[in-house]
Motif scaffolding. Structure first.
Motif, PDB file in Angstrom:
ATOM      1  N   UNK A 110      19.112  22.173  -3.025  1.00  0.00           N
ATOM      2  CA  UNK A 110      17.647  22.040  -3.048  1.00  0.00           C
ATOM      3  C   UNK A 110      17.184  20.821  -3.838  1.00  0.00           C
ATOM      4  N   UNK A 111      18.019  20.311  -4.740  1.00  0.00           N
ATOM      5  CA  UNK A 111      17.644  19.121  -5.506  1.00  0.00           C
ATOM      6  C   UNK A 111      17.614  17.876  -4.629  1.00  0.00           C
ATOM      7  N   UNK A 112      18.184  17.956  -3.422  1.00  0.00           N
ATOM      8  CA  UNK A 112      18.207  16.813  -2.503  1.00  0.00           C
ATOM      9  C   UNK A 112      17.172  16.964  -1.385  1.00  0.00           C
ATOM     10  N   UNK A 113      16.231  17.867  -1.547  1.00  0.00           N
ATOM     11  CA  UNK A 113      15.237  18.101  -0.500  1.00  0.00           C
ATOM     12  C   UNK A 113      14.300  16.916  -0.328  1.00  0.00           C
ATOM     13  N   UNK A 114      13.710  16.851   0.842  1.00  0.00           N
ATOM     14  CA  UNK A 114      12.700  15.841   1.136  1.00  0.00           C
ATOM     15  C   UNK A 114      11.374  16.335   0.566  1.00  0.00           C
ATOM     16  N   UNK A 115      10.784  15.526  -0.313  1.00  0.00           N
ATOM     17  CA  UNK A 115       9.551  15.941  -0.976  1.00  0.00           C
ATOM     18  C   UNK A 115       8.702  14.724  -1.328  1.00  0.00           C
ATOM     19  N   UNK A 116       7.403  14.861  -1.131  1.00  0.00           N
ATOM     20  CA  UNK A 116       6.444  13.863  -1.601  1.00  0.00           C
ATOM     21  C   UNK A 116       5.533  14.582  -2.582  1.00  0.00           C
ATOM     22  N   UNK A 117       5.464  14.050  -3.787  1.00  0.00           N
ATOM     23  CA  UNK A 117       4.615  14.619  -4.834  1.00  0.00           C
ATOM     24  C   UNK A 117       3.437  13.673  -5.015  1.00  0.00           C
ATOM     25  N   UNK A 118       2.287  14.106  -4.534  1.00  0.00           N
ATOM     26  CA  UNK A 118       1.125  13.214  -4.556  1.00  0.00           C
ATOM     27  C   UNK A 118       0.428  13.233  -5.907  1.00  0.00           C
ATOM     28  N   UNK A 119      -0.231  12.094  -6.194  1.00  0.00           N
ATOM     29  CA  UNK A 119      -0.893  11.902  -7.483  1.00  0.00           C
ATOM     30  C   UNK A 119      -2.395  12.118  -7.416  1.00  0.00           C
ATOM     31  N   UNK A 120      -2.952  12.076  -6.210  1.00  0.00           N
ATOM     32  CA  UNK A 120      -4.391  12.265  -6.062  1.00  0.00           C
ATOM     33  C   UNK A 120      -4.698  12.691  -4.625  1.00  0.00           C
ATOM     34  N   UNK A 121      -5.965  12.999  -4.358  1.00  0.00           N
ATOM     35  CA  UNK A 121      -6.358  13.471  -3.029  1.00  0.00           C
ATOM     36  C   UNK A 121      -6.153  12.422  -1.941  1.00  0.00           C
ATOM     37  N   UNK A 122      -6.308  11.158  -2.280  1.00  0.00           N
ATOM     38  CA  UNK A 122      -6.088  10.118  -1.283  1.00  0.00           C
ATOM     39  C   UNK A 122      -4.631  10.097  -0.834  1.00  0.00           C
ATOM     40  N   UNK A 123      -3.698  10.167  -1.785  1.00  0.00           N
ATOM     41  CA  UNK A 123      -2.284  10.215  -1.428  1.00  0.00           C
ATOM     42  C   UNK A 123      -1.983  11.479  -0.618  1.00  0.00           C
ATOM     43  N   UNK A 124      -2.529  12.608  -1.032  1.00  0.00           N
ATOM     44  CA  UNK A 124      -2.306  13.857  -0.300  1.00  0.00           C
ATOM     45  C   UNK A 124      -2.757  13.706   1.144  1.00  0.00           C
ATOM     46  N   UNK A 125      -3.946  13.183   1.341  1.00  0.00           N
ATOM     47  CA  UNK A 125      -4.479  12.998   2.691  1.00  0.00           C
ATOM     48  C   UNK A 125      -3.587  12.072   3.510  1.00  0.00           C
ATOM     49  N   UNK A 126      -3.176  10.946   2.920  1.00  0.00           N
ATOM     50  CA  UNK A 126      -2.337   9.978   3.641  1.00  0.00           C
ATOM     51  C   UNK A 126      -0.978  10.573   4.017  1.00  0.00           C
ATOM     52  N   UNK A 127      -0.345  11.285   3.105  1.00  0.00           N
ATOM     53  CA  UNK A 127       0.972  11.836   3.415  1.00  0.00           C
ATOM     54  C   UNK A 127       0.860  12.973   4.430  1.00  0.00           C
ATOM     55  N   UNK A 128      -0.174  13.793   4.340  1.00  0.00           N
ATOM     56  CA  UNK A 128      -0.344  14.863   5.325  1.00  0.00           C
ATOM     57  C   UNK A 128      -0.541  14.294   6.724  1.00  0.00           C
ATOM     58  N   UNK A 160       0.803  -1.215   0.000  1.00  0.00           N
ATOM     59  CA  UNK A 160       0.000   0.000   0.000  1.00  0.00           C
ATOM     60  C   UNK A 160       0.836   1.266   0.000  1.00  0.00           C
ATOM     61  N   UNK A 161       0.202   2.362  -0.325  1.00  0.00           N
ATOM     62  CA  UNK A 161       0.871   3.664  -0.314  1.00  0.00           C
ATOM     63  C   UNK A 161       1.379   3.990   1.087  1.00  0.00           C
ATOM     64  N   UNK A 162       0.619   3.641   2.106  1.00  0.00           N
ATOM     65  CA  UNK A 162       1.050   3.890   3.487  1.00  0.00           C
ATOM     66  C   UNK A 162       2.345   3.140   3.793  1.00  0.00           C
TER      67      UNK A 162
END
Length: 182
Positions: free
Chosen positions: A93-111, A67-69
């Motif tokens: 800055x190219x080595x920053x920690x970043x999550x790029x979500x693909x949809x609202x479900x991923x956004x909600x889970x990562x937040x 799962x995404x989680x």
């Protein structure tokens, strides 16, 4: 089989790619660039810190297996989300920690994940959470870098420990045949 895609940046993409490839259900991991404005950036351009892009990996996975989680848990365990614009010896800055979500479900889970994770650290979690605009695959020599260069000093010092951490801490998520035995 239906697959889903996740996009993460946690320092050098060679290391993140190698760690994610250990996981059962992960079908493909592609190193690349995202989070910036330059169209079809090159490695040299991204390293110049003028593109806004981060080194990231695009992870194609089977959600019936992992799962995404689970991917979030492995991602955050294999880098330091409190370091701003750096991981280990890699600075910029190219080595920053970043999550790029693909949809609202991923956004909600990562937040939710980052909110809970913040309580575990004394320092602020600086991971950026943004919608994925466009993913640009990196040059071919960056793909499968650890697999092609396991004796490389950088890989031995930085990618190998991440792989070992995944195998030990997430043994239940690791592909058969790659986990270390006790």
């Amino acid at each position: 089989m239906t697959t889903e895609t996740a996009t993460f940046g946690g320092g050098c993409f060679w290391c993140t790619e190698a760690a994610m490839k250990e996981l059962a259900g992960v079908q493909r991991v592609t190193s690349g660039y995202a989070g910036g404005d330059t169209e079809n950036p090159t490695y040299r351009e991204v390293c110049s810190e003028t593109t806004g892009h981060a080194e990231v990996v695009e992870v194609e996975y089977d959600p019936d297996v992992i799962g995404y989680a689970d991917l979030l848990e492995v991602f955050f365990a294999t880098h330091d989300p409190t370091q701003l614009n750096r991981q280990g010896p890699d600075v910029g800055s190219q080595y920053r920690s970043i999550v790029l979500y693909h949809d609202d479900e991923q956004r909600h889970l990562v937040e939710k994940y980052v909110e809970a994770l913040a309580e575990a650290y004394d320092d602020d979690v600086v991971t950026e959470i943004e919608p994925l605009g466009r993913f640009w695959p990196a040059e071919e020599y960056h793909q499968d870098y650890f697999e092609k260069n396991p004796a490389d000093a950088y890989c031995r010092m930085h990618a190998q420990p991440k792989i070992e951490k995944v195998r030990e801490r997430f043994a239940e998520l690791v592909r058969s045949g790659t986990a270390t035995s006790d």
